[in-house]
Design a protein around this motif. Structure first.
Motif, PDB file in Angstrom:
ATOM      1  N   ASP A 575      28.170  35.258  32.908  1.00 20.13           N
ATOM      2  CA  ASP A 575      26.854  35.632  33.897  1.00 20.13           C
ATOM      3  C   ASP A 575      26.722  34.781  34.456  1.00 20.13           C
ATOM      4  O   ASP A 575      25.846  33.522  34.992  1.00 20.13           O
ATOM      5  CB  ASP A 575      25.659  35.134  31.947  1.00 20.13           C
ATOM      6  N   THR A 576      28.088  34.632  35.460  1.00 16.81           N
ATOM      7  CA  THR A 576      28.050  34.015  37.061  1.00 16.81           C
ATOM      8  C   THR A 576      28.569  34.351  37.823  1.00 16.81           C
ATOM      9  O   THR A 576      28.626  36.301  37.588  1.00 16.81           O
ATOM     10  CB  THR A 576      28.477  32.943  36.587  1.00 16.81           C
ATOM     11  N   ALA A 577      28.754  34.164  38.964  1.00 19.41           N
ATOM     12  CA  ALA A 577      28.778  34.892  40.370  1.00 19.41           C
ATOM     13  C   ALA A 577      30.064  35.080  39.894  1.00 19.41           C
ATOM     14  O   ALA A 577      30.980  34.535  39.338  1.00 19.41           O
ATOM     15  CB  ALA A 577      28.605  33.443  41.564  1.00 19.41           C
ATOM     16  N   PRO A 578      30.608  35.795  40.307  1.00 17.51           N
ATOM     17  CA  PRO A 578      32.104  36.961  40.163  1.00 17.51           C
ATOM     18  C   PRO A 578      32.609  35.944  40.985  1.00 17.51           C
ATOM     19  O   PRO A 578      33.934  35.426  39.931  1.00 17.51           O
ATOM     20  CB  PRO A 578      32.206  38.157  41.166  1.00 17.51           C
ATOM     21  N   ALA A 579      32.971  35.033  42.085  1.00 13.79           N
ATOM     22  CA  ALA A 579      33.729  33.853  42.415  1.00 13.79           C
ATOM     23  C   ALA A 579      34.134  32.631  42.188  1.00 13.79           C
ATOM     24  O   ALA A 579      35.325  32.902  41.238  1.00 13.79           O
ATOM     25  CB  ALA A 579      33.515  33.445  44.111  1.00 13.79           C
ATOM     26  N   VAL A 580      32.981  32.393  41.246  1.00 14.52           N
ATOM     27  CA  VAL A 580      33.197  31.295  40.896  1.00 14.52           C
ATOM     28  C   VAL A 580      33.713  31.935  38.708  1.00 14.52           C
ATOM     29  O   VAL A 580      34.720  31.062  38.329  1.00 14.52           O
ATOM     30  CB  VAL A 580      31.282  30.531  39.959  1.00 14.52           C
ATOM     31  N   ALA A 581      32.747  32.850  38.287  1.00 14.23           N
ATOM     32  CA  ALA A 581      33.899  33.417  37.070  1.00 14.23           C
ATOM     33  C   ALA A 581      35.580  34.227  37.496  1.00 14.23           C
ATOM     34  O   ALA A 581      36.212  33.693  36.155  1.00 14.23           O
ATOM     35  CB  ALA A 581      33.540  35.085  37.169  1.00 14.23           C
ATOM     36  N   VAL A 582      36.202  33.974  38.270  1.00 11.41           N
ATOM     37  CA  VAL A 582      37.169  34.188  38.515  1.00 11.41           C
ATOM     38  C   VAL A 582      38.271  33.078  38.804  1.00 11.41           C
ATOM     39  O   VAL A 582      39.418  33.364  38.366  1.00 11.41           O
ATOM     40  CB  VAL A 582      37.580  34.938  39.921  1.00 11.41           C
ATOM     41  N   ASP A 583      37.163  31.861  39.307  1.00 18.76           N
ATOM     42  CA  ASP A 583      37.886  30.879  39.262  1.00 18.76           C
ATOM     43  C   ASP A 583      38.426  30.386  37.461  1.00 18.76           C
ATOM     44  O   ASP A 583      39.157  29.624  37.429  1.00 18.76           O
ATOM     45  CB  ASP A 583      36.783  29.410  40.645  1.00 18.76           C
ATOM     46  N   VAL A 584      37.102  30.325  37.460  1.00 19.97           N
ATOM     47  CA  VAL A 584      37.627  29.811  35.913  1.00 19.97           C
ATOM     48  C   VAL A 584      37.994  30.883  34.602  1.00 19.97           C
ATOM     49  O   VAL A 584      39.091  29.903  33.875  1.00 19.97           O
ATOM     50  CB  VAL A 584      35.958  30.431  35.048  1.00 19.97           C
ATOM     51  N   LEU A 585      38.542  32.105  35.562  1.00 23.39           N
ATOM     52  CA  LEU A 585      39.427  32.527  34.723  1.00 23.39           C
ATOM     53  C   LEU A 585      41.042  32.347  35.176  1.00 23.39           C
ATOM     54  O   LEU A 585      41.671  31.902  34.457  1.00 23.39           O
ATOM     55  CB  LEU A 585      39.560  34.273  35.116  1.00 23.39           C
ATOM     56  N   GLU A 586      41.433  32.301  36.009  1.00 18.60           N
ATOM     57  CA  GLU A 586      42.459  30.769  37.405  1.00 18.60           C
ATOM     58  C   GLU A 586      42.655  30.079  36.361  1.00 18.60           C
ATOM     59  O   GLU A 586      43.680  29.758  36.314  1.00 18.60           O
ATOM     60  CB  GLU A 586      42.403  30.925  38.192  1.00 18.60           C
ATOM     61  N   THR A 587      41.761  28.770  35.676  1.00 22.31           N
ATOM     62  CA  THR A 587      42.221  27.385  34.918  1.00 22.31           C
ATOM     63  C   THR A 587      42.557  28.664  33.472  1.00 22.31           C
ATOM     64  O   THR A 587      43.187  28.120  32.900  1.00 22.31           O
ATOM     65  CB  THR A 587      41.419  27.229  34.881  1.00 22.31           C
ATOM     66  N   LEU A 588      42.141  29.640  33.485  1.00 20.41           N
ATOM     67  CA  LEU A 588      43.401  29.903  32.218  1.00 20.41           C
ATOM     68  C   LEU A 588      44.980  30.276  32.356  1.00 20.41           C
ATOM     69  O   LEU A 588      45.504  30.498  31.615  1.00 20.41           O
ATOM     70  CB  LEU A 588      42.720  31.292  31.231  1.00 20.41           C
TER      71      LEU A 588
END
Length: 901
Positions: A575-588
């Motif tokens: 439930d956040t902005a796409p750019a922020v979510a993609v950054d979190v996904l990249e940490t995975l």
């Protein structure tokens, strides 16, 4: 000649991991419960105790081990003198929750009821407070026997168990009262430890610690005595006397008293230069001899006897590091891929090239500067330095370490480095020494470093590894089962090794038997555990190093219906902005928990490997259970409903995002969605994301069709019925454009079962209408008639006018194609019957009601070779197409895509 240190080297183990029990404790006993700092419980996995009532109850049970805690005491500790009417039942609920959590963590049934209270059963050495008391007692006994070195070792080991103030999160006055005496025991042990260290001549090393203690407790005489003694022995007589005058002034101002006899006597001795204050020669501090030869450390673990594969990588690795100027080599890869095995094998092969020895250390999970400092202390001790010669600071130890390695030929192996900054103090200062590092993270290595990206071996190599571990005859006897077993283990060497260990321990088992057990996804991670080989544990290690948003996203990815998913899915899940979510996904991705498949930005695709996906699902279930436990509502039904809502919210947002994309894809292909623009089942998406994802709606559907079908099926299984049938309707319309009738029927069938099970009459009628339209398209007229009439009747009963009109139009088309009336009556001669003039070839449609040669704005399209002959004939006969709706959706109000708006 080097003199052995009186203090054993500090362990580099994770401070939160199991600690050994004191002498006399049963073999294998480890610290499971901690109160000397934050409250912690650790079994096979950490037990989170965050609810206040549970914290207070558990703290009381731990502090009163062996004596039991009465129910009235618990009520007073939790609520004070005014407990609510439901207090007893709430305490019983808290005790029950603690029991369940401990049992899930493999700790067994620990809490039992005796009379009107509860007791917690602990084995010796399982509570850090008990370990502390045992070690402090051992230190006092050694001090009394005139063995200051042994006393210091015991006291320091006891003090290392403390990690801040005891139980800071437990705000009960009853508990805090009990902690006062425990804190006092800590300071007493520290004072006695400092006495032992002063007797050993370590006044320089402990002066800073004594100064801090004396400043924190200005009214305690013992630290003042120790401070004056240390200053005097450091040659700072004036400062020692100034410290005395400062203490005397504080005593007079605060207490109206003169200092005690010990301080007065010490002041007199300093003024007179008494020889009693001098350190006896027998206890003078020892250092490493400048002329003594350094030991030859051989710290490598034993190599794995059945090591196979990676021949080319191993040859390149040994070749690079055996060069005269040895660079740094970095082996990276996901957890369990075999980094350690490769590093140890390479280090043993390199032993002849590094004649001065090898240093080895594994950094614990969550390591920081303190753990790196501990590793340096171990290395320096292995190189012959005593504890007194090892500096206290990290920088000092790093400088001495580089000096010790200068002009030597040594190999340093460091495992599980999570951050390049942690490696800097461990890098040798001379090019003649090599550094071999393993890491799950993608580190920014120096330009001249050799990096090995270790991939999961393919199935043939995995089967070869399995054969090396279990025996080639065993694998040759069951080749198909061996291949399936390797696939169920994802080819991961650690998983294969755990499976092989189980087969070796049970020679009567066949590969088929173990393979059958691994097929059960609910038990697979349990099966891949044997004698310290634990796939779940290494995945947990990666998971626990993640930041909170990344842990949350990882767990929610475990609830997806397919292993592969698009990047944009992270936005609704968080439930956040796409750019922020993609950054979190990249940490995975950086943590090697998620694998990139292709693409960039929000259109990129990722995948969870099988075992990782199972662990993510476990994390999701644990998160849901924790939410249920933490819901602080007296009514259990309210708690369940609240936890249910928390668990469903991310899933509903993702379903809404799929619906939004399906609607927009349909609009861009000339169709009309089944719902209004801001329908509550939809999750709003920003225009840039829609443009990127739906740049080619047809290609998007072809890429996502399997995921869409799986999402429809999952939505029905988890009772998200409205979203389920809405998405099935959208999939049907999109599949019609692609002529993917199997997709249309599969989605509709799953949604029909879901709506019937949930009693959603409108949804059931909409799916009957959808499937009836499909039957009409495929000229299964009897099924189309039954379904469309059933849908029409339901729409009329429900008052769904727009749906009713759509069903009537479909029945009118059915009547035209079959020659029957829309209401099912046989037509009169000359009114469009089978033999009448109206009997023409059926017109092929592109969706549920639009001709194949007609766009949604009524413009004729090219009738290519793909159109049916009847359709081409109809197009030739009619210069103006009939004004039919683009699709048979019930609404015509939303006719523009977001792009057109």
């Amino acid at each position: 000649m080097a003199i052995a240190s009186p203090l054993p080297a500090r362990s580099t183990a994770d401070p939160t991991a199991d600690q050994p029990a004191p002498a006399g404790a049963p073999s294998g006993t480890a610290v499971r419960f901690r109160v000397l700092g934050s409250l912690e419980v650790r079994g096979s996995e950490p037990v989170a105790v965050t609810a206040r009532r549970q914290q207070v109850v558990l703290a009381l049970l731990l502090l009163e081990t062996g004596r039991g805690v009465g129910l009235d005491t618990m009520l007073n500790a939790v609520w004070g003198s005014a407990p609510p009417a439901t207090a007893r039942s709430q305490v019983q609920t808290a005790v029950s929750a603690l029991r369940q959590r401990m049992e899930r963590a493999g700790l067994g049934k620990r809490i039992s009821m005796h009379g009107l209270g509860y007791t917690l059963d602990l084995a010796p050495g399982e509570l850090d407070l008990h370990v502390f008391d045992e070690l402090a007692a051992r230190g006092r006994a050694a001090a009394a026997d005139g063995r200051p070195a042994a006393a210091r070792a015991a006291f320091r080991e006891a003090l290392a168990l403390w990690h801040g103030d005891p139980l800071p999160e437990v705000d009960s006055p009853v508990v805090q009262t009990k902690l006062v005496r425990i804190s006092e025991r800590r300071f007493e042990a520290l004072e006695e430890c400092l006495d032992a260290e002063l007797r050993l001549g370590l006044h320089h090393e402990v002066l800073g610690e004594i100064s801090a203690l004396a400043g924190e407790f200005p009214l305690r005489e013992r630290p003042a005595v120790q401070l004056m003694t240390a200053l005097y022995r450091c040659g700072r007589q004036a400062e020692a006397l100034a410290a005395y005058h400062r203490v005397r002034r504080t005593f007079i101002e605060e207490l109206g008293l003169e200092p005690g006899p010990a301080l007065l006597k010490l002041e007199w001795a300093i003024l007179n230069g008494s020889g009693d204050l001098d350190l006896p020669e027998a206890t003078a501090p020892a250092t490493v001899s400048a002329t003594a030869p350094l030991p030859l450390p051989r710290m490598l673990p034993a190599r794995i006897t059945d090591f196979t594969g990676h021949a080319e990588v191993l040859a390149e690795l040994t070749g690079r590091l055996s060069a005269p100027s040895a660079p740094m080599a970095l082996i990276t890869g996901c957890a369990g891929v075999g980094k350690s095995a490769l590093a140890v094998e390479a280090a043993h092969n390199l032993a002849p090239a590094f004649a001065d020895g090898q240093l080895y250390a594994r950094l614990p999970a969550g390591a920081g500067p303190r753990e790196v400092s501990d590793v340096l202390e171990r290395f320096l001790r292995a190189l012959g330095f005593t504890a007194a010669a090892v500096p206290e600071s990290l920088d000092g130890r790093a400088a001495l370490y580089r000096s010790a390695l200068a002009e030597r030929r040594m190999l340093v192996v460091v495992e599980d480095a999570a951050d390049v900054t942690l490696l800097r103090p461990l890098v040798p200062g001379t090019p003649t020494c090599g550094l071999l590092v393993t890491s799950r993270a993608r580190l920014s290595a120096p330009a001249d470093a050799y990096t090995v990206e270790l991939e999961v071996p393919p199935v043939p190599e995995a089967v070869e590894l399995l054969a090396a571990m279990t025996g080639r005859e065993r694998v040759a006897a069951e080749p198909s089962e061996a291949i399936e077993l390797a696939e169920l283990c994802d080819g991961l060497p650690l998983a294969l090794r755990a499976a092989a260990a189980r087969l070796s321990a049970r020679p009567h088992w066949s590969l088929a038997q173990l393979t059958a057990r691994l097929r059960d996804e609910r038990r697979r991670l349990d099966e891949l555990f044997h004698q310290g080989l634990d796939v779940r544990a290494v995945l947990r290690g990666s998971y626990e190093q993640l930041a909170a948003p990344a842990r949350q996203l990882f767990a929610r990815l475990g609830g997806l219906p397919a292993a592969e998913f698009p990047a944009w899915a992270a936005a609704p899940l968080l439930d956040t902005a796409p750019a922020v979510a993609v950054d979190v996904l990249e940490t995975l991705v950086d943590a090697r928990l998620v694998d990139p498949v292709g693409g960039t930005g929000v259109t990129a695709r990722y995948r969870l490997r099988g075992l990782v996906r199972l662990y993510a699902a476990e994390c999701l279930a644990a998160s849901a259970a924790e939410q249920a436990d933490q819901a602080d509502q007296p009514d259990q039904a309210d708690q369940d409903e609240r936890a249910d809502q928390d668990e469903r919210a991310p899933r509903r947002r993702l379903l809404g995002a799929w619906l939004t994309l399906a609607d927009e894809a349909l609009l861009r292909q000339g169709g009309t969605p089944a719902a209004e623009l801001h329908h509550p089942t939809r999750w709003p998406m920003e225009l840039p994301m829609l443009r990127a994802v739906l740049s080619d709606p047809g290609e998007w559907y072809a890429t996502e069709r399997e995921t869409l079908l799986a999402t429809v099926r999952q939505a029905g299984e988890v009772l998200e019925t409205e979203a389920c049938w809405h998405l099935a309707v959208a999939v049907g319309s999109l599949a019609a454009v692609q002529r993917a009738h199997d997709d249309w029927r599969a989605a509709g069938t799953d949604a029909l079962r879901a709506t019937q099970r949930a009693g959603d009459f409108l949804g059931e009628a909409a799916i009957l209408y959808s499937l009836g339209t499909l039957d009409l398209r495929e000229r299964r007229y009897e099924q189309a008639t039954a379904r469309l009439r059933g849908a029409l009747g339901a729409f009329e009963r429900l008052g769904a006018d727009s749906w009713r009109d759509a069903a009537r139009r479909a029945l009118e088309r059915l009547a035209r194609e079959t020659g029957d009336q829309a209401d099912g009556r046989t037509p009169r001669p000359g009114r469009g019957g089978a033999g009448g003039p109206a009997a023409t070839a059926p017109v092929e449609t592109s969706a549920w009601g639009v001709p194949a040669n007609q766009h949604r704005f009524g413009l004729a399209a090219s009738t290519g070779s793909g159109a049916a002959p009847g359709a081409r004939a109809a197009a030739a006969r009619s210069a103006t197409p009939r004004n039919r709706p683009a699709t048979a959706f019930p609404t015509r109000r939303r006719t523009e895509s977001v792009e057109e708006q």
